[in-house]
Design a protein around this motif. Structure first.
Motif, mmCIF file in Angstrom:
data_model
loop_
_atom_site.group_PDB
_atom_site.id
_atom_site.type_symbol
_atom_site.label_atom_id
_atom_site.label_comp_id
_atom_site.label_asym_id
_atom_site.label_seq_id
_atom_site.Cartn_x
_atom_site.Cartn_y
_atom_site.Cartn_z
ATOM 1 N N GLY A 137 -59.282 -58.256 -7.647
ATOM 2 C CA GLY A 137 -59.169 -59.175 -6.336
ATOM 3 C C GLY A 137 -59.555 -60.541 -6.480
ATOM 4 N N TYR A 138 -58.513 -61.388 -7.040
ATOM 5 C CA TYR A 138 -58.784 -62.815 -7.003
ATOM 6 C C TYR A 138 -58.450 -63.281 -5.507
ATOM 7 C CZ TYR A 138 -58.244 -67.711 -7.317
ATOM 8 O OH TYR A 138 -58.343 -69.015 -6.927
ATOM 9 N N GLY A 139 -59.182 -63.756 -4.742
ATOM 10 C CA GLY A 139 -58.955 -64.256 -3.341
ATOM 11 C C GLY A 139 -59.812 -65.511 -3.030
ATOM 12 N N TRP A 140 -59.837 -65.802 -1.781
ATOM 13 C CA TRP A 140 -60.427 -66.855 -1.256
ATOM 14 C C TRP A 140 -61.966 -66.956 -1.742
ATOM 15 C CZ3 TRP A 140 -56.681 -69.978 0.032
ATOM 16 C CH2 TRP A 140 -55.426 -69.730 0.827
ATOM 17 N N ASN A 141 -62.283 -68.116 -2.332
ATOM 18 C CA ASN A 141 -63.577 -68.560 -2.712
ATOM 19 C C ASN A 141 -63.831 -67.658 -3.899
ATOM 20 O OD1 ASN A 141 -65.569 -70.458 -2.587
ATOM 21 N ND2 ASN A 141 -66.615 -69.233 -1.128
ATOM 22 N N SER A 142 -63.087 -67.033 -4.472
ATOM 23 C CA SER A 142 -63.508 -66.094 -5.634
ATOM 24 C C SER A 142 -64.297 -66.734 -6.808
ATOM 25 C CB SER A 142 -62.484 -65.263 -5.992
ATOM 26 O OG SER A 142 -62.080 -64.103 -5.061
ATOM 27 N N ARG A 143 -63.927 -67.976 -6.898
ATOM 28 C CA ARG A 143 -64.522 -68.833 -8.005
ATOM 29 C C ARG A 143 -65.911 -68.967 -7.870
ATOM 30 N NH1 ARG A 143 -63.108 -73.951 -9.951
ATOM 31 N NH2 ARG A 143 -63.578 -73.416 -12.018
ATOM 32 N N VAL A 144 -66.402 -68.842 -6.448
ATOM 33 C CA VAL A 144 -67.930 -68.771 -6.381
ATOM 34 C C VAL A 144 -68.385 -67.272 -6.240
ATOM 35 C CG1 VAL A 144 -69.464 -69.382 -4.541
ATOM 36 C CG2 VAL A 144 -67.647 -71.097 -5.306
ATOM 37 N N LEU A 145 -67.602 -66.667 -5.450
ATOM 38 C CA LEU A 145 -68.257 -65.123 -4.988
ATOM 39 C C LEU A 145 -67.697 -64.120 -6.030
ATOM 40 C CD1 LEU A 145 -67.360 -65.238 -1.268
ATOM 41 C CD2 LEU A 145 -69.582 -65.599 -2.187
ATOM 42 N N GLY A 146 -67.035 -64.505 -7.035
ATOM 43 C CA GLY A 146 -66.217 -63.790 -8.010
ATOM 44 C C GLY A 146 -65.337 -62.676 -7.450
ATOM 45 N N PRO A 147 -64.720 -62.210 -8.415
ATOM 46 C CA PRO A 147 -63.379 -61.162 -8.008
ATOM 47 C C PRO A 147 -63.853 -60.389 -6.937
ATOM 48 C CG PRO A 147 -64.299 -60.523 -10.135
ATOM 49 C CD PRO A 147 -64.997 -61.993 -9.858
ATOM 50 N N ALA A 148 -63.243 -60.101 -6.100
ATOM 51 C CA ALA A 148 -63.675 -59.269 -4.804
ATOM 52 C C ALA A 148 -64.199 -57.928 -5.152
ATOM 53 C CB ALA A 148 -62.478 -59.095 -3.847
ATOM 54 N N CYS A 149 -63.842 -57.286 -6.316
ATOM 55 C CA CYS A 149 -64.296 -56.016 -6.677
ATOM 56 C C CYS A 149 -65.912 -56.140 -6.876
ATOM 57 C CB CYS A 149 -63.718 -55.501 -7.880
ATOM 58 S SG CYS A 149 -63.890 -56.531 -9.434
ATOM 59 N N GLU A 150 -66.560 -57.258 -7.211
ATOM 60 C CA GLU A 150 -67.845 -57.417 -7.570
ATOM 61 C C GLU A 150 -68.514 -57.227 -6.173
ATOM 62 O OE1 GLU A 150 -69.330 -59.720 -11.201
ATOM 63 O OE2 GLU A 150 -68.453 -61.271 -9.652
ATOM 64 N N SER A 151 -67.821 -57.429 -4.923
ATOM 65 C CA SER A 151 -68.578 -57.114 -3.767
ATOM 66 C C SER A 151 -68.129 -55.648 -3.166
ATOM 67 C CB SER A 151 -68.074 -58.208 -2.723
ATOM 68 O OG SER A 151 -68.288 -59.598 -3.373
ATOM 69 N N VAL A 152 -67.761 -54.783 -3.957
ATOM 70 C CA VAL A 152 -67.575 -53.496 -3.399
ATOM 71 C C VAL A 152 -68.750 -52.812 -3.802
ATOM 72 C CG1 VAL A 152 -66.198 -51.415 -3.801
ATOM 73 C CG2 VAL A 152 -65.169 -53.560 -3.737
ATOM 74 N N ILE A 153 -69.673 -52.388 -3.041
ATOM 75 C CA ILE A 153 -71.026 -51.899 -3.209
ATOM 76 C C ILE A 153 -70.926 -50.139 -3.262
ATOM 77 C CG2 ILE A 153 -72.304 -53.769 -2.596
ATOM 78 C CD1 ILE A 153 -72.540 -52.553 0.279
ATOM 79 N N GLY A 154 -69.777 -49.786 -2.923
ATOM 80 C CA GLY A 154 -69.543 -48.231 -2.890
ATOM 81 C C GLY A 154 -68.235 -47.634 -2.054
ATOM 82 N N LEU A 155 -67.731 -46.673 -2.606
ATOM 83 C CA LEU A 155 -66.451 -46.049 -2.243
ATOM 84 C C LEU A 155 -66.554 -44.977 -1.794
ATOM 85 C CD1 LEU A 155 -66.205 -47.828 -5.262
ATOM 86 C CD2 LEU A 155 -63.830 -47.916 -4.355
#
Length: 444
Positions: A137-155
């Motif tokens: 998940g390279y997305g908007w502001n990912s250079r700050v927030l990290g690849p979006a998968c780092e913001s997946v806290i559960g599934l």
């Protein structure tokens, strides 16, 4: 066993439409599953998995269908279409959301924006979060927030034996580890992502520079020389194409299009100032050092390079090579580039901070991606191998690839570290011992 109500066997009326509509790329793969199941709820997912197990069928999974290679479309087995599993529950106070895999990333961004919230959704309209989050998940502001998968806290997932599980760092942690970065090789069906949300940045801005293509020998070495200096609030993307219709240019151009996410307008201006130091700045055809922007404008700008109803072939590399090493390949790319909307993307990404422990484990300083784009099927042979052949010629400079633009069926390449791949194989053997879910194309 009852099947999902919406299902199509190979010879049924509606089968071909159900198969083809799972692929956004007009170059629909000539691969044919035995059945297409269109899930409308979790019970449909469980029924599909259990049916596949009973009949010893493998499963391919689609959420939005933006895989260039159509990885989910395979010969034989079951194609499980998750596009209609698109629920969205937001807890603004907790800063979390529970979202179905069929939810469009741009749709989610709009919903969150109305509540002053933000998530690093993908750059293209139409991309659903399922495949996007699984591959990194390279997305908007990912250079700050990290690849979006780092913001997946559960599934929430359905496993190979039809069991429903919630997975996170404390529950089935190995499967949670695998879900964040294994992409189309993930070995369970995700029915919901639990996401960490962020406060919407106070300022969204942009800069735009357009240079003549003949200045490539000056531009790309300079871009490489500043790569480590680019403020992480800035997404420096350089797109080269045979024309820039959005700006009324019929000649080849190199476009610097950079978003910035900041706490104030002055902070945004300061973060973008480095781009004014280009040694050929005075030769720019167009130059906008800073302007206020919004997400809708950026989505529209991005999609000018990715029109609907076109045929696509993509490939990419991560690299830390020097400009001297990269320029022969870049020169060849520019000389052989098909007409617009085909384009060459250079992305300044690293050096990156330490990532979380997850399957996503391979990235580098610079990301290079090629997108061959055309309309006429008669041009398949003419343009279809441009991306692959040019990336293959630069393989000696790659550290790996990003799964977002994978072409593994035609050019196998590493997308995770060797240690991560070994762990992925071990976890797959535990949770999917019979290979119920397709692995990555190009890898048995």
């Amino acid at each position: 066993m009852d099947l999902p109500k919406r299902h199509f066997f190979r010879n049924d009326d509606g089968y071909e439409r159900a198969r083809a509509q799972t692929v956004w790329n007009a170059r629909t793969p000539q691969r044919y599953p035995d059945l297409v199941f269109q899930a409308t709820d979790v019970d449909d997912v469980v029924a599909t998995v259990r049916y596949a197990a009973e009949h010893d069928l493998q499963i391919g999974i689609r959420s939005g269908g933006h895989s260039w290679a159509g990885n989910h479309v395979r010969d034989g087995g079951v194609l499980l279409d998750m596009h209609d599993i698109n629920q969205c529950e937001i807890d603004a106070d907790a800063g979390t959301a529970v979202v179905g895999p069929g939810m469009g990333g741009s749709v989610l961004a709009g919903i969150l924006g109305e509540q002053g919230l933000f998530f690093p959704a993908g750059h293209c309209r139409g991309v659903c979060i399922g495949g996007y989050l699984l591959q990194g998940g390279y997305g908007w502001n990912s250079r700050v927030l990290g690849p979006a998968c780092e913001s997946v806290i559960g599934l929430d997932v359905v496993t190979a034996d039809g069991e429903r599980l919630h997975i996170d760092a404390d529950h089935h942690p190995d499967l949670y580890w695998a879900a964040r970065g294994s992409g189309p090789g993930f070995f369970a069906v995700v029915t919901a992502f639990h996401l960490k949300l962020y406060k919407q940045p106070a300022v969204i801005g942009s800069s735009l520079y357009v240079y003549p293509m003949e200045l490539a020998e000056e531009i790309y070495p300079w871009a490489r020389s500043i790569s480590a200096e680019v403020d992480r609030k800035v997404e420096l993307q350089i797109a080269a194409s045979r024309s820039v219709p959005g700006l009324g240019l019929d000649t080849p151009g190199i476009v610097f299009a950079s978003t910035v996410f900041a706490d104030s307008e002055q902070e945004a201006i300061d973060a973008l100032a480095l781009l004014e130091t280009c040694p050929v700045r005075e030769a720019a055809i167009a130059a906008v050092p800073y302007a206020p922007a919004d997400m809708d404008t950026w989505y529209a700008g991005v999609m000018s390079n990715y029109p609907d109803n076109h045929r696509y072939a993509a490939d990419n590399i991560w690299t830390s090579a020097s400009a001297d090493e990269l320029m022969p390949g870049i020169t060849r790319i520019l000389e052989t580039m098909p007409p617009h909307p085909s384009h060459f993307l250079w992305l300044n990404w690293g050096p990156s901070p330490q990532r979380q422990d997850m399957a996503y484990s391979l990235e580098d300083e610079i990301y290079l991606a090629l997108y061959g784009v055309w309309e006429n099927p008669a041009d398949d042979e003419k343009y279809g191998d441009w991306a692959r052949s040019n990336m293959a010629a630069m393989e000696h400079l790659q550290s790996g690839i990003q799964l977002a633009d994978e072409n593994l069926g035609n050019r196998p390449a590493p997308f995770a570290t060797p240690e991560a791949m070994e762990k992925l194989d071990r976890v797959r053997a535990e949770y999917d011992p019979n290979g119920r879910f397709h692995s990555w194309m190009g890898r048995v």
